[in-house]
Write a protein that holds these residues in place. Structure first.
Motif, mmCIF file in Angstrom:
data_model
loop_
_atom_site.group_PDB
_atom_site.id
_atom_site.type_symbol
_atom_site.label_atom_id
_atom_site.label_comp_id
_atom_site.label_asym_id
_atom_site.label_seq_id
_atom_site.Cartn_x
_atom_site.Cartn_y
_atom_site.Cartn_z
ATOM 1 N N ARG A 130 41.814 45.656 42.491
ATOM 2 C CA ARG A 130 41.894 46.423 41.533
ATOM 3 C C ARG A 130 41.897 45.914 40.062
ATOM 4 N N SER A 131 42.484 44.545 39.776
ATOM 5 C CA SER A 131 42.566 43.966 38.729
ATOM 6 C C SER A 131 41.340 43.283 38.242
ATOM 7 N N GLY A 132 40.216 43.169 39.250
ATOM 8 C CA GLY A 132 38.922 42.908 39.020
ATOM 9 C C GLY A 132 39.019 41.318 39.059
ATOM 10 N N SER A 133 39.971 40.558 39.316
ATOM 11 C CA SER A 133 40.179 39.120 39.421
ATOM 12 C C SER A 133 39.390 38.691 40.822
ATOM 13 N N ARG B 136 50.586 28.753 43.208
ATOM 14 C CA ARG B 136 51.051 28.843 42.189
ATOM 15 C C ARG B 136 51.111 30.222 41.351
ATOM 16 N N ARG B 137 50.250 30.968 41.488
ATOM 17 C CA ARG B 137 50.396 32.521 41.217
ATOM 18 C C ARG B 137 51.539 33.281 41.895
ATOM 19 N N LEU C 256 35.957 37.257 40.325
ATOM 20 C CA LEU C 256 36.130 35.730 39.887
ATOM 21 C C LEU C 256 35.813 34.513 41.067
ATOM 22 N N ARG D 261 49.094 41.698 47.633
ATOM 23 C CA ARG D 261 48.573 41.247 46.207
ATOM 24 C C ARG D 261 47.345 40.520 46.612
ATOM 25 N N SER E 109 41.521 24.309 46.364
ATOM 26 C CA SER E 109 41.808 25.031 44.886
ATOM 27 C C SER E 109 42.361 26.170 44.844
ATOM 28 N N ILE E 110 41.701 27.093 45.671
ATOM 29 C CA ILE E 110 42.199 28.362 45.832
ATOM 30 C C ILE E 110 43.616 28.390 46.268
ATOM 31 N N ARG F 281 45.938 26.205 46.163
ATOM 32 C CA ARG F 281 46.733 25.611 45.301
ATOM 33 C C ARG F 281 47.020 26.831 44.193
ATOM 34 N N ASN F 282 46.017 27.519 43.699
ATOM 35 C CA ASN F 282 46.288 28.472 42.670
ATOM 36 C C ASN F 282 46.687 29.834 43.234
ATOM 37 N N GLU F 283 46.521 29.920 44.268
ATOM 38 C CA GLU F 283 47.390 31.231 44.995
ATOM 39 C C GLU F 283 48.820 30.930 45.236
ATOM 40 N N ASP G 227 44.229 42.121 43.700
ATOM 41 C CA ASP G 227 43.001 41.317 42.966
ATOM 42 C C ASP G 227 41.761 42.263 43.090
ATOM 43 N N VAL H 43 54.734 31.713 40.344
ATOM 44 C CA VAL H 43 55.276 32.026 38.963
ATOM 45 C C VAL H 43 55.541 33.405 38.604
#
Lengths: 320, 247
Positions: B89-92, B13-14, B95, B82, B6-7, B9-11, B87, B17
């Motif tokens: 720095r942006s706090g994500s 996708r990010r 998650l 990135r 899942s991670i 796939r999400n990476e 991540d 996009v």
């Protein structure tokens, strides 16, 4: 068998180099309880919440979640936790629904239940109309709500919210408070804030931190009740202190100046009427008499005031 | 395992996009396209070339892949920066840390997500030599070996870049640091040409040396193992780094 406390922390400490951010903190949270974590900036609130959420390993001490040790079995423990950090953990390049869908995968919600979970979280946080918008283009308030949606998506037993209402407008704040109260009825919630009114309207119990230590832990009803420990009196003429001290229910007298006194009261007693009677009988010219009610704000200011260490320490002793 | 996918796939996708990935792919393709064209013209004009090289695949493949490694060396750190630094720095990153995922899941997920991008880049590069099939016969095995080498090299760059990214919260520092680290491994090749045991060892450790065999079409399991070890070590270091940060 479900343990009595949903969340328990024992002797929690965190050290960043020489700086002791959190020092020997004990905390517990029952089901159905909303716990407010108060403290001045830099008191260690966020660090504490990070440790409770399992994002930061404590230097000392341990946390158990619903009876599961966070250090020994982090996977199972984290499944019971929802966490909103100070800065909502969002991906600005994803849409709201894409983001929540990913979170539902991360939280291992069964595939079939995912669309429902995502929808419910969006409804609860009032995000349905924005589901196709990019998170990066949303206002701060909506981003905050995305962060909250993420924290409650998997219906965790414990929700940890670090300053959940920052950046929201008053209407949204009321909405979020209502949501927190609903959530709190069947779960345990830890909430941090430095807005006293927020804690007062939402929480059942308040914990105050100062310089990494817990200095106050009481149900909100105690802080907010009409109880008082001191009375302020003022006279037109200098009174006889010995005579005043003899009145039933008076514990001690501190002279503020010649004619104004702060009178400590034996807890549970109310000597105000007796003081008035004595003052009239002796002709001291009573011109001021009122109880100093202990509001949460007083407690907070007293406990967190930096330049008044002696007073704080004295209060710490009685509160603990 | 499912969380890791899942991670990943999400990476992926990010990455896709964001405009960064597409810009990187476009620039990569434009530069390599020019290089490819120049190589082709040179080969066609030189009457001797057929004698000197064993076929067009040798000549083109060698030049193109060689140049591609250089471009990728500069580009991969821009993508890996990135992964953790931004991540964080942006706090994500919180998650993932708060989710019931192990650090191995997180690191491998991020790595696999970036690998999807790697394969997209490799596929685009592969189109160029394969285009020659229209007019001539190619040694496909040789081209495939070269592409495999390129993919392994890029994955190794990614692993090293991820590690540097995990060290900092500033994406630019992660990019510069990643670039420096990769260049360091590159320069070992030069030092490796010195005689003596140290030179030999450095030459062995150098990232690109192991690519030479694959470029020539020699598939040696030692070279593949080198890359896999390199990737494994840096991903493991990344996990250790995240673990030390957590407590």
């Amino acid at each position: 068998m479900t343990p009595l406390n949903l969340l328990e922390a024992h002797g929690l400490s965190c050290r960043y180099g020489p700086h002791q951010a959190v020092n020997d903190l004990n905390l517990s949270l029952k089901r159905g309880e909303i716990l407010g974590l108060l403290g001045a900036n830099g008191a260690g609130k966020s660090t504490t919440m990070k440790m409770l959420a399992g994002v930061l390993a404590p230097s000392n001490g341990h946390v158990t979640v619903n009876g599961i040790s966070l250090a020994e079995n982090p996977k199972a423990a984290k499944q019971q936790l929802g966490y909103l950090p100070e800065q909502p953990p969002l991906y600005p390049e994803l849409t709201v629904v894409e983001y929540l869908r990913f979170c539902s995968e991360l939280r291992e919600i069964p595939r079939k239940a995912r669309p429902n979970a995502v929808n419910r979280a969006m409804v609860e946080c009032d995000l349905q109309s924005l589901s196709k918008r990019l998170i990066g283009n949303l206002s701060k308030g909506y981003q905050q709500r995305c962060g909250i949606a993420q924290a409650i998506l998997h219906q965790p037993a414990i929700v940890i919210l670090d300053e959940p209402t920052v950046g929201l407008d008053p209407i949204q704040i009321r909405g979020i408070r209502r949501l927190i109260r609903t959530l709190g009825s069947e779960r345990g919630i830890v909430l941090s804030s430095h807005i006293l009114a927020e804690i007062q309207t939402v929480c059942h119990r308040v914990v105050i931190m100062r310089q990494g230590r817990l200095v106050y832990d009481e149900p909100l009803s105690v802080a907010d009740s009409k109880s008082f420990d001191t009375i302020l009196v003022g006279f037109a003429r200098t009174p006889n202190l010995d005579e005043l001290a003899a009145i039933q229910g008076i514990d001690g007298i501190t002279a503020l100046d010649d004619r104004r006194l702060r009178i400590a009261v034996v807890s549970g007693e109310d000597p105000r009427a007796a003081i008035a009677n004595t003052a009239v009988a002796r002709g001291w010219g009573l011109n001021e008499l009122h109880a100093e009610f202990r509001t949460l704000e007083d407690v907070f200011v007293r406990l967190t005031a930096r330049d008044d260490d002696a007073l704080t320490d004295q209060t710490t002793g009685t509160a603990a | 395992m499912t969380i890791m996918l899942s991670i990943a796939r999400n990476e992926a996708r990010r990455i896709f996009v964001s405009p960064l990935a597409w810009t990187v792919l476009a620039v990569l393709q434009a530069i390599l396209g020019i290089v490819f064209l120049l190589l082709l013209i040179e080969y066609a004009q030189d009457a001797d070339s057929e004698r000197r090289y064993t076929g067009v695949a040798d000549y083109i493949g060698n030049g193109l892949y060689g140049f591609a490694t250089l471009v990728l060396l500069m580009i991969v750190p821009l993508l890996t920066m990135r992964a953790f630094a931004e991540d964080r720095r942006s706090g994500s990153l919180q998650l993932l840390l708060a989710a019931p995922a192990s650090l191995v899941d997180i690191v491998l997920g991020k790595f696999l997500g970036l690998t999807v991008f790697t394969f997209a880049a490799i596929a685009l590069i592969a189109v160029m030599p394969l285009m020659l099939l229209v007019g001539t016969e190619l040694d496909l095995g040789r081209i495939a070996a070269g592409l495999l080498g390129l993919a392994l090299l890029m994955m190794a760059f990614t692993a090293a870049g991820l590690f540097v990214s995990a060290l900092t919260r500033e994406p630019t520092i992660a990019a510069v640091g990643g670039f420096g680290l990769l260049l360091g491994f590159w320069l070992m090749q030069v030092l490796g040409s010195q005689s003596g045991p140290v030179g030999e060892m450095l030459g062995y450790l150098a990232l690109t040396g192991h690519f030479e065999n694959l470029k020539r079409g020699v598939f040696s399991s030692a070279d593949v193992a080198y890359y896999l070890l390199f990737i494994g070590v840096f991903l493991w270091l990344t996990v250790l780094r995240l673990d030390s940060e957590r407590g």
